[in-house]
Design a protein around this motif. Sequence first.
Motif, short mmCIF file in Angstrom:
data_model
loop_
_atom_site.label_atom_id
_atom_site.label_comp_id
_atom_site.label_asym_id
_atom_site.label_seq_id
_atom_site.Cartn_x
_atom_site.Cartn_y
_atom_site.Cartn_z
N VAL A 150 16.50 -96.37 107.50
CA VAL A 150 15.54 -96.11 106.42
C VAL A 150 16.07 -95.01 105.50
O VAL A 150 16.01 -95.12 104.27
N VAL A 151 16.57 -93.91 106.10
CA VAL A 151 17.06 -92.80 105.29
C VAL A 151 18.25 -93.23 104.44
O VAL A 151 18.37 -92.86 103.27
N GLU A 152 19.14 -94.05 105.01
CA GLU A 152 20.32 -94.51 104.25
C GLU A 152 19.89 -95.36 103.07
O GLU A 152 20.45 -95.25 101.97
N GLU A 153 18.90 -96.23 103.28
CA GLU A 153 18.43 -97.06 102.17
C GLU A 153 17.84 -96.19 101.06
O GLU A 153 18.08 -96.42 99.86
N ALA A 154 17.07 -95.18 101.45
CA ALA A 154 16.46 -94.31 100.44
C ALA A 154 17.52 -93.54 99.66
O ALA A 154 17.47 -93.45 98.42
N MET A 155 18.51 -92.99 100.37
CA MET A 155 19.56 -92.24 99.70
C MET A 155 20.42 -93.14 98.83
O MET A 155 20.88 -92.76 97.75
N GLY A 156 20.62 -94.41 99.29
CA GLY A 156 21.38 -95.36 98.49
C GLY A 156 20.70 -95.63 97.16
O GLY A 156 21.35 -95.70 96.12
N ALA B 14 22.39 -86.77 104.62
CA ALA B 14 22.06 -88.15 104.25
C ALA B 14 22.49 -88.47 102.82
O ALA B 14 22.76 -89.62 102.50
N TRP B 15 22.58 -87.47 101.97
CA TRP B 15 23.00 -87.70 100.60
C TRP B 15 24.40 -88.30 100.53
O TRP B 15 24.73 -89.05 99.61
N HIS B 16 25.26 -87.96 101.50
CA HIS B 16 26.63 -88.44 101.49
C HIS B 16 26.81 -89.83 102.09
O HIS B 16 27.86 -90.45 101.91
N VAL B 17 25.83 -90.32 102.82
CA VAL B 17 26.00 -91.57 103.56
C VAL B 17 26.37 -92.74 102.65
O VAL B 17 27.32 -93.49 102.94
N TYR C 197 20.99 -91.75 90.29
CA TYR C 197 21.41 -90.42 89.86
C TYR C 197 22.89 -90.13 90.07
O TYR C 197 23.38 -89.07 89.65
N GLY C 198 23.61 -91.02 90.72
CA GLY C 198 25.03 -90.80 90.95
C GLY C 198 25.28 -89.54 91.76
O GLY C 198 24.58 -89.25 92.73
#
Length: 830
Positions: A226-232, A274-277, A238-239
């Motif tokens: 879930v977190v990866e999808e949100a950060m993606g 998570a921002w880097h995933v 926002y790049g």
Amino acid sequence: MTGVERAGSSGWTGTEPLLLGVRHHGPGSARAVRAALDAARPRVVLIEGPPEADALIPLAGDEDMRPPVALLAHAVDEPGRSAFWPLAEFSPEWVAIRWALEQRVPARFIDLPATHTLVWGSEAEGESAGDGGGRGGGGAGAPDADSDADVPVGAATGTDANADTGPDADADADADADAAPHSDVRVDPLGVLAEAAGYDDAERWWEDVVEHRGLGEGDAFAPFVVVEEAMGALREVYGSGGHDRDLVREAYMRLQVRAAQREFGGGVAVVCGAWHVPALRQKVTVAADRALVKGLPKVKVDMTWVPWTHRRLARASGYGAGIDSPGWYGHLFSAPDRPVERWMTKVAGLLRAEDRTVSSAHVIEAVRLAETLAAMRGRPLAGLGETTDAVRAVMCEGSDVPLALVHDRLIVGDVLGEVPEAAPAVPLQRDLARLQRRLRLKPEALERELELDLRKEADAGRSRLLHRLRLLGVAWGEQVVSRGSTGTFRETWRLRWEPELSVRVAEAGVWGTTVLAAATAKAEADAMAAQGLADVTALAERCLLAELPDALPAVMRILADRAALDADVGHLAQALPALVRSLRYGDVRGTDTGALAEVAAGLAERIFVGLPPACAALDTDAAEEMRRHVDAVHTAVGLLGEAPAAGHGDLRGRWHAVLRVLSARDTVPGVIGGRAVRLLLDDGQLAQDEAARLMGLVLSPGTPPRDAAAWIEGFVGGGGGGMLLVHDERLLGLVDGWLTGVPAEAFTDVLPLLRRTFSAYEPGVRRTLGELARRGPGQRGSAAAVGSGIPGFGAGLDVERADAVLPVVRLLLGLDGAGEEDSAELAGVA
């Protein structure tokens, strides 16, 4: 499909890297990481952090290692260029390290090396230190709002800003807001997700969806999907947020992940923000990644573990990690069940220890109120907001005063971590640790006061250590005014150990391998570099306090040379007081101050010669400054006269002669002339009749009102001036008569001077003077009617009143067993 998604509930296949995107310093993320690692059982764990710290990972398993701690990196040739990576017990990175050590699985750091981050900021940012790292605030942490935090501007330029593995806000997002239209997301990525979910508080949203949902239960990998999808989704919009550094860091991390997959044949787990995933999952060629990291500036670095504090974790700038409530987060992480009930029990214990009445019924009622508030607000479990509101209402009776104590001691906390002795350290740090153990002076995060009696060897040793550290720039303790005594054998220190002091110790290591040797070398270097004479005398005083016998001769030689060449009386007058104060420490500290007394006496002699000419033709500001110098020299000569240097004779007598010259010269400003008369009167060198005569001459109609007012300011200004007028009716009458005769056109010129003089008096003194002026001369009552020769006092001794105070006088003087002869002598004194 991502590697985690392919694993699903059936388990992780290991072919793709297991990317565990976390919120730095998040207890929910920490629990989820532990559950995911238990389920996946990877062959190697890769963690966001500086690779130079790989050799330090085994120390995390030492029984003497207690978080919060931090990795400290500093440039070998410039220790002040440094950065920290704090880790708490509830940090996901710490949990991953401990899991790897317990399972005997290799663990490695994969972020951009500190050798680049420590120097990159100074070149990329033009040596702009900002506010010590430019750490913005982002609540208690974002899934990975660290972006550039591992490359802080402040750390790279020597201001030692925090470079932790997960601050809650982008280190330079504010500075680069103009570079990217959506850079505000980098400050608080959780804010965007919370807003999308309909929350106005990102922290409350995170607690509801993560901390209170039992992460790690059921499918261990689901939270990270879930977190990866949100950060993606955020990264697509926002790049990188306008930060090129993130691209370089992520390129380096991808290279390390590929290398680990080749070495271990798969089975790689990665714990990172998570921002880097999404960037680590991105398919980029090896050549492209190598091109990004090629040619980065570098510097030689050392790394070690250092203790950290919860209070530092709670700061969003400088060294902090930006967590509002580290104590609360630590509680959530460590509480096995019923976190609200356990928290209320902690609060009750704290308040009881502070003598507040808190019963079991208070605890029960507070828990019920917190749960009711959570239900009314639609939350799955009571969070910090609800528990705080309940504590305020039930246990604190609506008062924020005890609630502030709860916030300081529990919500934030004064926890100080510990590191094992085996951790790498500069020799100076090891010597300091040895001295701390020997003197039983343990570093503590909580501020405390330490009373020292220098007549005791242990306390004298503590004083020496603290003074030497201050000379080295390691401000562990601050000396404050002692409440119990003003004697030179007592000192009071306010102590608090801050994590950045480890950097200061590393910086001071260039001066020597022991505290004594380093302080000696630093004192000699400071003496050579001192700009003014007063700086050298202040340094001599510090050398005496720190008991540096090898440094003092060198400092005294430089002091004597500077004093011989400096002809400015103001500089000499500034230097003398500190020099004479130093003489007071000789007896209690057993220091030979003969050379110091010789220089001080020589300095006084030169002041005596140069002061009268220097006081001529001064404007108002210069005259006021010179008056302060006269006061300082008077006090210094009084102390110096108690221990005169050989060959210098009666310094006090010569000083009194100088004061007579200043009191009689017409070219000397009134504020200095009046002060000279006052000092002579206080020392008994001038009769009251003569003082009254001099005042009468100055206050005569021939003296300009402004000059007369300045003379009055010098004479009756400062301590005791008001009481002098209260008890001497003639002086008060002279001032009163002069003031009533000042012409109207000149009154506005004199008023500011008079207001400055009389406003400094105590309220009771001002009130008494007003009553005396209202009554007029000769109307003071019976005390003034009796001619004693001393205005305001009776003619003889009132034996009955004197006998009443004799027992108290005997007690104060330690003469409880005084005989008749002693009593008669005391009565005469009274």
